[in-house]
Write an enzyme that holds these catalytic residues in place. Structure first.
Site, PDB file in Angstrom:
ATOM      1  N   ASP A 110       0.797  -1.224   0.000  1.00  0.00           N
ATOM      2  CA  ASP A 110       0.000   0.000   0.000  1.00  0.00           C
ATOM      3  C   ASP A 110       0.831   1.275   0.000  1.00  0.00           C
ATOM      4  O   ASP A 110       1.978   1.306   0.414  1.00  0.00           O
ATOM      5  CB  ASP A 110      -0.965   0.013   1.196  1.00  0.00           C
ATOM      6  CG  ASP A 110      -0.257  -0.200   2.531  1.00  0.00           C
ATOM      7  OD1 ASP A 110       0.755  -0.925   2.565  1.00  0.00           O
ATOM      8  OD2 ASP A 110      -0.716   0.377   3.537  1.00  0.00           O
ATOM      9  N   GLU A 176      -0.614  -2.155   5.139  1.00  0.00           N
ATOM     10  CA  GLU A 176       0.377  -2.112   6.227  1.00  0.00           C
ATOM     11  C   GLU A 176       0.281  -0.787   6.960  1.00  0.00           C
ATOM     12  O   GLU A 176       0.523  -0.713   8.155  1.00  0.00           O
ATOM     13  CB  GLU A 176       1.785  -2.330   5.669  1.00  0.00           C
ATOM     14  CG  GLU A 176       2.858  -2.505   6.740  1.00  0.00           C
ATOM     15  CD  GLU A 176       3.325  -1.199   7.362  1.00  0.00           C
ATOM     16  OE1 GLU A 176       3.603  -1.193   8.578  1.00  0.00           O
ATOM     17  OE2 GLU A 176       3.404  -0.184   6.658  1.00  0.00           O
TER      18      GLU A 176
HETATM   19 ZN   LIG Z   1       5.246   3.407   6.289  1.00  0.00          ZN
HETATM   20 ZN   LIG Z   2       6.540   0.925   5.167  1.00  0.00          ZN
END
Ligand SMILES: [Zn+2]
Ligand SMILES: [Zn+2]
Length: 440
Positions: A110, A176
């Site tokens: 991401d 994440e």
């Molecule tokens: Zn990051």
């Molecule tokens: Zn990262």
């Protein structure tokens, strides 16, 4: 003990003395020159993937295009990717032609709600909605590089699958940096909740992060805790609304909130043994009121807590709660603390670190592999590493001639990845995987 006949005795002795000869071939580390050549063969493709993904960044749980690119390439390698895990995650297992261990390699996919400045020919001009606000979208944390490196490693390993011992699961993880809706689980936890390690349980999981704090060519690692646990805390102070000119008629939640905020900093400085383990407690939001001459009913503080030790984390939360409740009580207000853990501390398994460190040194040169200090950013790779032994390392990404200590850090719109990091990352992960699979 029964007496052994001569043949049985010979067999028993052989079990003691000959067993290593029957086991898999003697463990040998992969030749670093050969590994470098394998990484060089996929270099151009890795750079092309990284630029493509950089130009088309997607926020957490929206990595649709990125996931499609990944799945299509994995299919070309003859793998059978599973898609749509934790919304957009992709998982595939590469089976080697010989028996051996199972490992996993994880890459996050991401981007961030950061507007990229113009400059790069493949700069992002993508915009999106993030929690109700229009934002620019940029791979300001370098996850574009992580996906490209993992695809490069998959390509290089697939090219030698007949002679490869064991199995490698590639885990392409969404979100994440967090989900689109606050309070929902981050990508790694959701993938594990959806059983990603249930049928295929690796004996080790590996992850890397491109890192502005190191020069390109350098690698950073640490045994034990490396990255912090990240909690998101929210404190609601309830007072009693009144006219701003007559505070004695009500209870001022802003003053109480301010007292709690200052006391929380004294708490870290005076009550916690920060010589044993660092703690950071930060308030990033302080909301209250609508008008200059009204003392409002409520105030809310929202912030983050970073720790490296679960017991210290529990202790700080208990002390913060006690401080908030007692200060509020003293003023006739009330305080309610809520804490959500976004990611536990990333802890490198000590035995695995001892085993893998020579691989990093083979890949990058011993003098370029540095022990990292504790880092107060967090990573939800920790969720995988809390499920099976894990090892996580930094790949330096700051261009030669720039002081890494002064280079714009990940998440900055000025974060600038030197593409040399792509080959170093591919080489390092490839060496780690091959050495582990071959039992070195
Ligand atoms: Zn990051
Ligand atoms: Zn990262």
């Amino acid at each position: 003990m029964p007496r052994l006949r001569p043949r049985a005795l010979a067999a028993a002795l052989c079990i003691l003395t000959c067993a290593p000869a029957f086991a898999a071939e003697p463990a040998a580390a992969a030749d670093p020159t050969a590994v470098a050549a394998q990484a060089a063969r996929v270099r151009e493709q890795v750079v092309a993937w990284r630029r493509d993904i950089h130009q088309h960044p997607e926020l957490g749980q929206h990595e649709v295009r990125t996931a499609k690119l990944i799945a299509e390439h994995l299919r070309k390698l003859g793998l059978q990717p599973r898609t749509g895990i934790a919304h957009t995650g992709v998982v595939a297992v590469l089976k080697g032609g010989r028996p051996g261990p199972r490992i996993a390699i994880r890459a996050d996919m991401d981007a961030l709600p950061v507007t990229e400045p113009a400059g790069l020919p493949f700069a992002s001009r993508v915009t999106a909605d993030y929690r109700g606000q229009p934002v620019g979208v940029m791979h300001a944390c370098g996850h574009d590089a992580h996906v490209a490196i993992a695809l490069g490693v998959a390509t290089a390993l697939a090219a030698q699958r007949e002679t490869l011992p064991g199995e490698v699961m590639f885990v392409f993880q969404p979100a994440e940096e967090g989900p689109p809706v606050a309070g929902e689980p981050f990508g790694a936890k959701l993938m594990l909740d959806q059983g990603v390690f249930a049928q295929f349980k690796p004996e080790a999981v590996f992850g890397l992060h491109v890192w502005a704090g190191l020069g390109v060519g350098e690698i950073g690692y640490r045994s034990g805790p490396m990255l912090a646990s990240a909690d998101e805390w929210s404190l609601l102070v309830r007072g009693k609304q009144t006219h701003g000119s007559r505070p004695w008629d009500g209870v001022d939640p802003i003053t109480v909130g301010a007292q709690i905020l200052l006391a929380s900093q004294s708490l870290i400085a005076r009550q916690i043994n920060i010589a044993a383990t660092p703690v950071v407690l930060t308030a990033g939001q302080f909301h209250s009121g609508v008008r200059f001459n009204i003392i409002p009913d409520e105030a809310r503080l929202v912030g983050t807590l970073r720790t490296f030790d679960p017991a210290v984390r529990e202790d700080v939360i208990a002390r913060l709660r006690r401080t908030a409740e007692d200060l509020a009580h003293a003023a006739g207000a009330s305080a309610e603390l809520q804490v959500v853990n976004n990611a536990p501390a990333t802890v490198n398994d000590a035995a695995l670190t001892r085993r893998v460190l020579p691989s990093l040194q083979r890949a990058a040169g011993a003098e370029r592999v540095r022990e990292s200090a504790l880092v107060t950013v967090a990573e939800d790779f920790s969720q995988f590493a809390n499920t099976v032994p894990g090892f996580y390392f930094f790949v330096g990404s700051t261009a030669p001639g720039i002081d890494p200590a002064k280079a714009p850090i990940n998440h900055s719109p000025q974060f600038m990845l030197d593409e040399g990091a792509l080959e170093v990352g591919t080489r390092a992960m490839l060496q780690v995987a091959l050495d582990y699979l071959h039992g070195a």
